[in-house]
Design an enzyme around this catalytic site. Structure first.
Site, PDB file in Angstrom:
ATOM      1  N   VAL A   1      -0.953  -8.526   3.170  1.00 54.35           N
ATOM      2  CA  VAL A   1      -1.264  -8.146   1.882  1.00 54.35           C
ATOM      3  C   VAL A   1      -1.649  -6.354   2.864  1.00 54.35           C
ATOM      4  CG1 VAL A   1      -2.835  -6.998  -0.060  1.00 54.35           C
ATOM      5  CG2 VAL A   1      -1.955  -8.823  -0.150  1.00 54.35           C
TER       6      VAL A   1
ATOM      7  N   GLU B   1      -4.733 -12.022   5.458  1.00 54.21           N
ATOM      8  CA  GLU B   1      -5.241 -10.645   5.070  1.00 54.21           C
ATOM      9  C   GLU B   1      -3.589 -10.089   5.692  1.00 54.21           C
ATOM     10  OE1 GLU B   1      -6.482  -7.811   4.205  1.00 54.21           O
ATOM     11  OE2 GLU B   1      -8.602  -8.131   5.001  1.00 54.21           O
TER      12      GLU B   1
ATOM     13  N   LYS C   1       1.932  -9.206  -4.141  1.00 56.38           N
ATOM     14  CA  LYS C   1       0.807  -8.763  -3.184  1.00 56.38           C
ATOM     15  C   LYS C   1      -0.577  -8.095  -4.357  1.00 56.38           C
ATOM     16  CE  LYS C   1       3.482  -7.027   0.484  1.00 56.38           C
ATOM     17  NZ  LYS C   1       3.506  -5.520   1.147  1.00 56.38           N
TER      18      LYS C   1
ATOM     19  N   ILE D   1      -3.933  -2.762   7.153  1.00 54.98           N
ATOM     20  CA  ILE D   1      -5.073  -2.837   6.048  1.00 54.98           C
ATOM     21  C   ILE D   1      -6.211  -4.416   5.980  1.00 54.98           C
ATOM     22  CG2 ILE D   1      -5.850  -1.398   4.638  1.00 54.98           C
ATOM     23  CD1 ILE D   1      -3.812  -0.445   3.744  1.00 54.98           C
TER      24      ILE D   1
END
Lengths: 396, 396
Positions: free
Chosen positions: A128, A125, A201, A132
């Protein structure tokens, strides 16, 4: 007690350690056991810290051979070493969390396969869009939804430069120098400003979204470093902004992926995303779009994403990435209208791909009709322009 | 094969059924077994449908007594009946998914407790902000983060009305009538335009975010139905927009919660959220803010959130809601600057809470200094204004 290890103790490593320590109790309530950092890999052990020095080691073997360690968090940033670390850890049936987009984008399918084979979690997580949560909801959304488009502002440094040029009416070089002095931009900003970081990404997001391997080298790329304050001022007059946008679309059963500067109108979801902020937008068949915005980098923001992954991995709360098909790459078939600024007087009379152009003192500004992207690149090549003599951006 | 039941087969029920059917294969791959709708509760069985008629029943007992049914999806919209359905289902050790914000906001803690006791899932992603995944990430974020503020545009109908008044320069009544004809607004729009619907969603979000029960009746509320086109035009001149904002803040260890019209500036994350779109923004200690935007209602958008919850429930992929403290309610202590439009000429000379005012033909527009919200309400009461004679909004 569940023991974990951190690889790397830079900005992100410190952020993750801080959150793991401060939130020990609430993590324990959810995971069921206390999560403890047993080892931290660090290249140079000659340093000062308030943390128990015996946790640190410069030898990866101390970690990989320790059967008590159930999970490693890879935050070295080094692609070659981390590739080895991650593979070894997964094969030793340790969960792996990483913040390293370089290594994930390079070896994504291989890591997924090894993790799957060893029945451990491989989560990224933090690789990228920093803080967020996008990988987790995206993996969930693709179960119930065919995703047709993913786009976003995935690089905070380039967005910071663009925003500050506009707000402060300053030149690219000035803002870059300042950002470097403040630590917002790397000494070598190439990966950020030329779209390499955003491309990596996008490769990860698109592969998950479209359920097909979309590799780094399959994505078209153009950076924003040749932008001029004149470009920004010209577009501002029309209430438009330039952003470095990473975007993948499904069209006629194929994919088209590109990272390049894009000109946005006021109503666009991405228009208001300024400074170092990131945003990811996904388009699904069950709704128009969902968007997720927040800080894309930093010690605690990225650390927060890492610790969320640690909790998900230990609780088994994560969905698989399914790669169930092989989509054709039609990125070379992208058609759009483009803005071009050229620092030379050229004769464009009778060129039917030109929609309009304006002569300025030292440069011309051209708006094209809808043309093939490769046609545009050919035309630019024909003109024998040096990299610093032009800038182009897609009209959205 | 896992059997589930749907309660209610209106817009949302049909959307959920469609996704469960179309995505059967990908759901099976993730859940491990096929998920099948075995029964659908519907009040009136005299209707036409392409779906196997034998699935439908008008008797809840057929569902609750069926031990094969492991999960029910409650989409009736009826608060009293659904309270009974949900309680019985949880007590029969069936997972419960609901889209019904009315019943969740009324009995949140009770449902959480019963679900916990029976070790089944109680999930309600579809009850807050339709298609947007916000409950799931919020429950994850509170493990690693202290959340200090939650705000959002949580009601699509009122936002649709505000946007259309502004874009089309039309009066409230005209746009409302049109929205009702098109099915975008209910025949009785009270809950949407008076902030009741948004308040229920804020109650759920705030309780999770702040780990303290924040009940419907503890949240201050003021709707947007007395807005006038003049308000919108006046603010538009200053590039400002009005939105009906639901917001909870932590301040000095207490909470402050309010739903009311708020005036936003161009740079605000919520400024560009127009039409029926929703957005939720959370502020955490590890980052500035995260925001989540998308469609807040509709058959497939809401159905999509429901099916995601079904998958999470069956896979055990969800986090608990922790209510670990009791925060004091200081909502009556809200201080802000306000905009007030009053359809009457009144003398405000010497009133030191007034920052400025403008006389127009039929009305006056007042900007206040920073004042206590309750002081503003007292002043309005003193003036003996009828509901339709004034409108107020908070400056953000």
């Amino acid at each position: 007690m569940i023991n974990i290890a951190l690889l790397g103790f830079g900005t992100v490593g410190k952020g993750a350690y801080e959150i793991l320590t401060n939130k020990k109790d609430s993590i324990k309530r959810v995971v069921g056991e206390e999560v403890q950092v047993k080892k931290i890999l660090k290249r140079n052990l000659n340093f000062k810290t308030e943390i128990d020095k015996s946790l640190f080691t410069d030898n990866f073997e101390d970690i990989i051979l320790d059967e008590d360690i159930k999970l490693i968090v890879e935050m070295t940033g080094d692609v070659e070493k981390s590739y080895i670390y991650i593979k070894k850890a997964l094969n030793s049936k340790k969960h792996v969390i990483t913040a390293n987009k370089g290594v994930v984008s390079e070896y994504f399918e291989e890591f997924l396969e090894i993790a799957d084979k060893n029945k451990v979690a491989f989560l990224y997580e933090a690789a990228v869009a920093g803080s967020i949560p996008i990988i987790t909801p995206l993996k969930s959304q693709v179960i119930t939804n065919d995703i047709s488009r993913v786009r976003g502002i995935l690089n905070g440094t380039s967005n910071f430069l663009l925003t500050n040029m506009q707000v402060r009416k300053s030149k690219y070089d000035e803002i870059l120098k300042e950002a470097q002095d403040l630590g917002y931009a790397e000494a070598d900003p190439y990966d950020d400003v030329e779209g390499v970081d955003a491309l990596r990404k996008l490769r990860i997001l698109s592969t998950i979204a479209f359920k097909s391997s979309i590799k780094n080298e399959e994505i078209l790329r153009r950076g924003m470093s040749t932008i001029d304050l004149n470009d920004i001022l010209y577009l501002e007059k029309h209430r438009q902004k330039i952003k470095l946008i990473a975007e993948s679309r499904m069209e006629d059963g194929a994919f088209k992926s590109v990272v390049e500067p894009v000109i946005l109108e006021v109503g666009d979801e991405l228009y208001g995303i300024d400074g170092a902020e990131n945003i990811v937008e996904i388009y699904g068949e069950n709704y128009g779009s969902l968007s997720f915005a927040g800080e894309g980098a930093g010690s605690l923001p990225t650390g927060n994403a890492i610790v969320s992954d640690v909790i998900d991995a230990l609780g088994g709360n994560y969905y698989p990435v399914e790669i169930t098909r092989h989509l054709e790459n039609k990125s070379s078939d992208i058609y759009a209208k483009y803005y071009i600024r050229i620092n030379r007087k050229i004769n464009l009379d009778g060129e039917n791909w030109i929609h309009s152009f304006e002569n300025h003192e030292d440069y011309i500004i051209v708006s094209t009709n809808t043309i093939k992207r490769s046609f545009l690149l050919d035309k630019i090549r024909e003109l024998n322009l040096s990299e610093n003599e032009y800038f182009f951006a897609r009209f959205n």
